[in-house]
Each structure stands twice: as C-alpha cells, then as structure tokens.
Design a protein around this motif. Structure first.
Motif, PDB file in Angstrom:
ATOM      1  N   LEU A 356      81.517 106.895  16.421  1.00 31.27           N
ATOM      2  CA  LEU A 356      80.688 106.753  15.224  1.00 31.27           C
ATOM      3  C   LEU A 356      80.634 105.261  14.937  1.00 31.27           C
ATOM      4  O   LEU A 356      81.627 104.659  14.534  1.00 31.27           O
ATOM      5  N   VAL A 357      79.479 104.630  15.173  1.00 33.21           N
ATOM      6  CA  VAL A 357      79.339 103.182  15.038  1.00 33.21           C
ATOM      7  C   VAL A 357      78.023 102.871  14.335  1.00 33.21           C
ATOM      8  O   VAL A 357      77.104 103.710  14.293  1.00 33.21           O
ATOM      9  N   VAL A 358      77.928 101.667  13.794  1.00 34.69           N
ATOM     10  CA  VAL A 358      76.690 101.162  13.196  1.00 34.69           C
ATOM     11  C   VAL A 358      76.114 100.109  14.130  1.00 34.69           C
ATOM     12  O   VAL A 358      76.840  99.202  14.578  1.00 34.69           O
ATOM     13  N   HIS A 359      74.811 100.227  14.428  1.00 34.88           N
ATOM     14  CA  HIS A 359      74.178  99.271  15.328  1.00 34.88           C
ATOM     15  C   HIS A 359      72.724  99.078  14.927  1.00 34.88           C
ATOM     16  O   HIS A 359      71.976 100.057  14.789  1.00 34.88           O
ATOM     17  N   GLU A 360      72.336  97.820  14.719  1.00 41.33           N
ATOM     18  CA  GLU A 360      70.955  97.444  14.393  1.00 41.33           C
ATOM     19  C   GLU A 360      70.393  98.266  13.236  1.00 41.33           C
ATOM     20  O   GLU A 360      69.249  98.719  13.268  1.00 41.33           O
ATOM     21  N   LEU A 363      73.048 104.285  11.902  1.00 43.12           N
ATOM     22  CA  LEU A 363      74.331 104.950  12.072  1.00 43.12           C
ATOM     23  C   LEU A 363      74.240 105.802  13.335  1.00 43.12           C
ATOM     24  O   LEU A 363      73.309 106.613  13.471  1.00 43.12           O
ATOM     25  N   CYS A 364      75.156 105.603  14.256  1.00 40.74           N
ATOM     26  CA  CYS A 364      75.076 106.228  15.580  1.00 40.74           C
ATOM     27  C   CYS A 364      76.299 107.129  15.798  1.00 40.74           C
ATOM     28  O   CYS A 364      77.434 106.687  15.601  1.00 40.74           O
ATOM     29  N   ALA A 365      76.061 108.366  16.210  1.00 44.03           N
ATOM     30  CA  ALA A 365      77.142 109.313  16.514  1.00 44.03           C
ATOM     31  C   ALA A 365      76.986 109.770  17.963  1.00 44.03           C
ATOM     32  O   ALA A 365      75.929 110.298  18.338  1.00 44.03           O
ATOM     33  N   GLY A 366      78.027 109.551  18.764  1.00 44.99           N
ATOM     34  CA  GLY A 366      78.008 109.987  20.152  1.00 44.99           C
ATOM     35  C   GLY A 366      78.978 111.127  20.362  1.00 44.99           C
ATOM     36  O   GLY A 366      80.068 111.137  19.778  1.00 44.99           O
ATOM     37  N   PHE A 367      78.581 112.087  21.168  1.00 46.04           N
ATOM     38  CA  PHE A 367      79.469 113.226  21.398  1.00 46.04           C
ATOM     39  C   PHE A 367      79.221 113.827  22.776  1.00 46.04           C
ATOM     40  O   PHE A 367      78.175 113.610  23.402  1.00 46.04           O
ATOM     41  N   LYS A 374      75.726 112.687  24.573  1.00 50.59           N
ATOM     42  CA  LYS A 374      74.514 112.619  23.752  1.00 50.59           C
ATOM     43  C   LYS A 374      74.734 111.631  22.620  1.00 50.59           C
ATOM     44  O   LYS A 374      75.852 111.470  22.119  1.00 50.59           O
ATOM     45  N   LEU A 375      73.643 110.987  22.196  1.00 52.11           N
ATOM     46  CA  LEU A 375      73.706 110.001  21.120  1.00 52.11           C
ATOM     47  C   LEU A 375      72.657 110.349  20.072  1.00 52.11           C
ATOM     48  O   LEU A 375      71.462 110.460  20.387  1.00 52.11           O
ATOM     49  N   PHE A 376      73.099 110.530  18.820  1.00 55.27           N
ATOM     50  CA  PHE A 376      72.203 110.765  17.693  1.00 55.27           C
ATOM     51  C   PHE A 376      72.241 109.531  16.790  1.00 55.27           C
ATOM     52  O   PHE A 376      73.312 108.931  16.603  1.00 55.27           O
ATOM     53  N   VAL A 377      71.067 109.156  16.218  1.00 62.03           N
ATOM     54  CA  VAL A 377      70.991 107.967  15.368  1.00 62.03           C
ATOM     55  C   VAL A 377      70.283 108.323  14.069  1.00 62.03           C
ATOM     56  O   VAL A 377      69.470 109.257  14.013  1.00 62.03           O
TER      57      VAL A 377
END
Length: 438
Positions: A356-360, A363-367, A374-377
């Motif tokens: 779970l990171v913040v980028h540009e 909020l980005c969640a990878g699982f 998969k990556l959800f933003v």
C-alpha cells in the motif's frame, strides 16, 4: 557484484511503459524458504535490503544498490546469521567447530567471534514467520532494520557505501524490533515478539542509541494483542495497529511518549467489528490528509506482514473512521458500508495484500490473486480501478515510489511453492525489478 540484466520482456506480458531494472541474484542459498525486503530512495539511487531465510539453518542479510550506469545491482552490505540448533547434516555448527567444548554458551561465544555472525536461541525458532525488514532515510543517513528468528540488527550508512552496525541482539538475550518511527523527540519501534514477555513498543533517543527502553501500553496484552504490527504518526499522535487472533485487530492512538493511562485511546476495536475475520493490521499510509490502514486475516502460510481477505479503512483527523473496501456491517457508530462499493480484497476474498503506497497523487494497493500480481489505484481513496502492469506470477517483495516511477520488486517463485526434493535441481533465486508510470 554486478548482476546481469533481466531477459527482455515477452511482448504482451508486461504493460507498455514498464522498464526493467534487472534482476537481483542470490547465489549462496541452497533452499530458500522466504525473502522479505524493503526498498528506499537515497541520494538519487534505489537501494534494496533483503533477508533470505534458508529453511531455519541460516539467513542472509544483504543490501544492494541499483547502478544506473551499468543497469545492474551492486552489493554494498552483507551479514549472516546461523541457527546453531539445527541437528541434521553439517548445520550442527557447534559440534562441527567445537566438538570438545564443555558448554554450549562458550561455544556460541567463540563461534560468534570467529565468524562474526549472530547465533539463534532455540526459543526463537518457533516464531519463524516473524521476519521484518525496513529501509529508510533518517537525518541524512540510510538506515536498515533487519529482524528474523535468528536475531535482529540495525545498520546505518552515511553515504550508502560503508555500513555500521549500531544494534545487534539475539532474541534469547534481548528484545528485537522493527519499523522504527520518529516520535516524541526520539524513535519508537515495534517489538518483534521473538523474546519472552516482549513489550509492544520500545524507544530510544536516536537510531544509534546505546540503549532502548520499554514504552508502557496499559491493557495491551490483557486484551489479547500479540504484537503491535504497524505504526505511523498522524495528527501529532502515534497510531499502532495490532495482531489479535481471537478478538480481531485493534488500532490504538498514543498522544505522548511519556504516556499516562488516559493518553491511550482505542480508535478501532474488535477487527472493525468483523472480529477474527480481521486479525491483523498489515499496512498504514498517509493520503489526502487522512491515514489509510489495511486489516485482514493472517495465516501460517503467509508472511508476517501479509493478510488475506483484506479490508481498507480511512482514519480521519477527528479519529472517526470510514470503511473503504470491505463488508457492510453494523457498528457502535452505526451502519458502515464500503465507500468504494467493493468487497474484501477488491471483490476478491482470497486476495493477499502485498503493498500500500502513494505514488504521483494516487493511492496504490498491490495484491496477489491466484498466483498473479494485481495493482489497483485511486485518485481520492474511494474510486478504485485496476492498473494493468502485465502478467507477473509469484509474490511482491517490496514497492517504492521514486521520482523516476513506481518500482516493484517481485520474486517469480510462487509463495506456496513446495521445497525442492532431495536430488532435484534447485530453483534459481533472482528477484525481478520493474519501474512503472501511472
């Protein structure tokens, strides 16, 4: 050591705009059990700190740096911890090195001096899942905190070249910790739970402090909490999320480091009222003036920092909370429904959270879902969509937002892959690094 670049991506396998940052090969482990690591951006370069666990025999701690000129990863620090309790094969290190020594403790001291390694206590080996790794910049220095059942260490570097060990303990002799957080004019860290009667929090004057002391948290253990798993400073307070297998995770707020009983406050209790379906807080991150946390169910097959069937929550500055992703429920605060209109795991109850990171500004969640990453933003924390990154199998080891893109480090070996059979060729260990733009 310079490692070769990764093979060119197969057309259609990787999303357009993705760039390979090569592979990080580990050549010294026969049968790796798990790899836990962290990435950091320091001095305009990407660093990775990893712990490679070798089936309870030994673990390798290694820090590497990406060289943009050679486009390879250069090793800048290594250390090794050995399990002296292994009683099969050549791993019985004490008998091998000191067959006539009268006491085990004397042998361990000599072996420590001779090899410069940590030696694990038998007590620590039953907690093999508690492996943690942090890498971050603090006061212009790069700090790595590496902790496994074989021991913990903190190493610091001023320029990323030479490293100084400032804290080193084996679990049987002292408390090891992870995720140090600056707070209250010093540093607060979370105990790993590897030693007996470990307190949830420790504090020191600085990362290179000579001594660390316990922070009292009244009622923490009595309410069934095993560990403080995640921490973050938000709205001038320290928030800690717990692992509680029977009652569900709790989120606590600590207003001051010299806390009195009234300074502690439960912000969320009972796994956000899903109880044992939400056993552990797995991630915390600031976004949009709020604190976002992830909770879910832990399992012996997962890493210590992972949860499945996860839910996403938003903590507001007034200490109220919203359900963003998860099951609708009744709570003492009224009906809670997910603002994203998505169920656990972004409508995938078997999904395992990996970052779970913040980028540009997203909020980005990878699982991991059925072996694929998969990556959800989301631009606002509520509206979520899947960001195509290509077809990656295995598990995500670390993620990092950098000025040059979102860096993902993946282990192509499936997380549930069984160990190699005796006589079979050992699988290669090479983490794949990729950079993406959103």
């Amino acid at each position: 050591m310079i490692h070769p670049l990764a093979s060119p991506p197969v057309p259609g396998q990787v999303a357009p705009g993705a760039h390979s940052l090569g592979t990080i090969a580990q050549l010294d482990i026969d049968d790796v059990d798990q790899i836990v690591g962290a990435l950091a951006w320091f001095g305009g370069q990407i660093y990775f700190a990893g712990i490679y666990i070798d089936r309870d025999v030994q673990d390798f701690r290694r820090i590497v740096r990406f060289d943009p000129q050679t486009r390879g990863w250069q090793t800048v620090h290594t250390s090794l911890a050995i399990n002296t309790k292994r009683r099969s094969g050549p791993a019985n290190m004490l008998d091998t090195f000191f067959p006539d020594n009268p006491t085990e403790e004397q042998s361990k001291d000599k072996l420590t001096d001779a090899l410069g390694v940590n030696l694990a206590g038998e007590q620590a080996l039953g907690t093999g899942r508690n492996v943690y790794c942090c890498l971050f910049e603090e006061q212009g220095r790069l700090v790595a905190s590496l902790s496994s059942p074989l021991g913990g260490e903190v190493v610091i570097s001023a320029a990323g070249e030479s490293w100084q060990t400032t804290f080193e303990l084996v679990p049987a002799k002292g408390h090891t910790f992870h995720q140090p957080v600056p707070f209250g004019g010093g540093v607060v860290a979370l105990a790993t739970g590897l030693s007996q009667n470990a307190p949830p929090l420790l504090r020191g004057e600085a990362m290179d402090a000579a001594g660390w002391e316990e922070v009292p948290v009244p009622g923490f253990k009595e309410q069934g909490n095993e560990l403080a798993c995640r921490a973050a400073v938000f709205a001038d307070s320290l928030y800690i999320g717990t692992r509680n297998l029977e009652r569900g995770f709790q989120l606590w707020r600590l207003g001051a480091i010299a806390a009195q009983p009234g300074d502690f406050e439960q912000v969320i209790a009972s796994g956000a009222y899903l109880f044992s379906d939400n056993q552990q807080v797995a991630a915390m991150v600031h976004f949009g003036g709020c604190l976002y946390i992830v909770g879910g169910k832990t399992h012996s097959a997962l890493r210590a920092h992972q949860v499945s069937g996860f839910e996403l929550f938003r903590i507001n500055a007034d200490r109220s909370w919203d359900l963003i992703v998860g099951k609708p429920r009744f709570s003492p605060m009224g009906l809670k429904v997910p603002f994203s209109a998505m169920g656990p795991g972004f409508d995938d109850p078997a999904a395992v959270l990996q970052c779970l990171v913040v980028h540009e500004g997203y909020l980005c969640a990878g699982f991991a879902s059925r072996g694929s990453f998969k990556l959800f933003v989301s631009p606002d924390g509520e509206q979520w969509s899947e960001k195509p990154v290509g077809h990656f199998v295995g598990e995500l080891v670390a993620a990092l937002s950098t000025p040059q893109g979102l860096v993902l480090l993946l282990n192509p070996r499936p997380q549930d892959q069984p160990p190699a059979k005796k006589g079979d060729p050992l699988p290669s260990i090479a983490l794949e690094a990729w950079r993406f733009t959103l």
